[in-house]
Scaffold this active site. Structure first.
Site, PDB file in Angstrom:
ATOM      1  N   LYS A   5      37.160  39.231  48.644  1.00  0.00           N
ATOM      2  CA  LYS A   5      37.150  37.953  49.366  1.00  0.00           C
ATOM      3  C   LYS A   5      35.973  37.092  48.920  1.00  0.00           C
ATOM      4  O   LYS A   5      35.284  36.483  49.731  1.00  0.00           O
ATOM      5  CB  LYS A   5      37.103  38.206  50.869  1.00  0.00           C
ATOM      6  CG  LYS A   5      38.314  38.978  51.370  1.00  0.00           C
ATOM      7  CD  LYS A   5      38.375  39.043  52.859  1.00  0.00           C
ATOM      8  CE  LYS A   5      39.541  39.832  53.364  1.00  0.00           C
ATOM      9  NZ  LYS A   5      40.836  39.457  52.883  1.00  0.00           N
ATOM     10  N   CYS A   6      35.789  37.016  47.624  1.00  0.00           N
ATOM     11  CA  CYS A   6      34.661  36.316  47.022  1.00  0.00           C
ATOM     12  C   CYS A   6      35.205  35.193  46.139  1.00  0.00           C
ATOM     13  O   CYS A   6      36.311  35.291  45.610  1.00  0.00           O
ATOM     14  CB  CYS A   6      33.853  37.322  46.183  1.00  0.00           C
ATOM     15  SG  CYS A   6      32.514  36.630  45.203  1.00  0.00           S
ATOM     16  N   GLY A   7      34.432  34.152  45.963  1.00  0.00           N
ATOM     17  CA  GLY A   7      34.838  33.087  45.056  1.00  0.00           C
ATOM     18  C   GLY A   7      35.005  33.561  43.619  1.00  0.00           C
ATOM     19  O   GLY A   7      35.700  32.931  42.827  1.00  0.00           O
TER      20      GLY A   7
END
Length: 134
Positions: A5-7
């Protein structure tokens, strides 16, 4: 170290491309999920593996979740963090998700790359090729 759930999560796709390209040459990408950066890896090992497979076609191995910094840091990362970053010379704590390390067949760390350095960056690809040529 990776997170779902990271850019930077789309880097999974490029990591898989490296696995596809160099996998037959005794090269393996290994992902180490960590929830230490803004809790961007909250899932279980099975949930993480499913997410990576379904969304990015990941076939390379993923470990169980580990800590890459702090008092509960995994011993692997205690060794890895001693290596200077190829981009800016940083040593010490892992700065963010998707910090990348290249380890040769002799177990030596031969490269450390910043989280924002794309896995298909020319510096990473050439370091892989040089390591495999030995």
């Amino acid at each position: 170290n990776v997170a779902s759930k990271c850019g930077l999560t789309p880097q999974y796709e490029q990591l898989q491309q490296l696995q596809d390209r160099f996998g037959s040459d005794d090269f393996t990408v290994v992902g180490f999920p960590s929830n230490q950066f803004l809790e961007q890896e909250p899932g279980t090992a099975d949930e993480i593996a499913e997410f990576c497979s379904v969304n990015y076609g990941v076939t390379f191995p993923l470990s169980t979740k580990i800590d890459v910094n702090g008092a509960t840091q995994h011993p692997l990362y205690a060794e890895l963090e001693k290596t200077a970053d190829s981009d800016d010379g940083h040593t010490g704590d892992i700065r963010w998700n998707f910090e990348k390390f290249l380890i040769n067949a002799d177990g030596e760390v031969v490269g450390r790359f910043a989280p924002t350095t794309a896995p298909d960056d020319a510096a990473i690809v050439s370091a892989i090729e040089a390591s495999l040529a030995k």
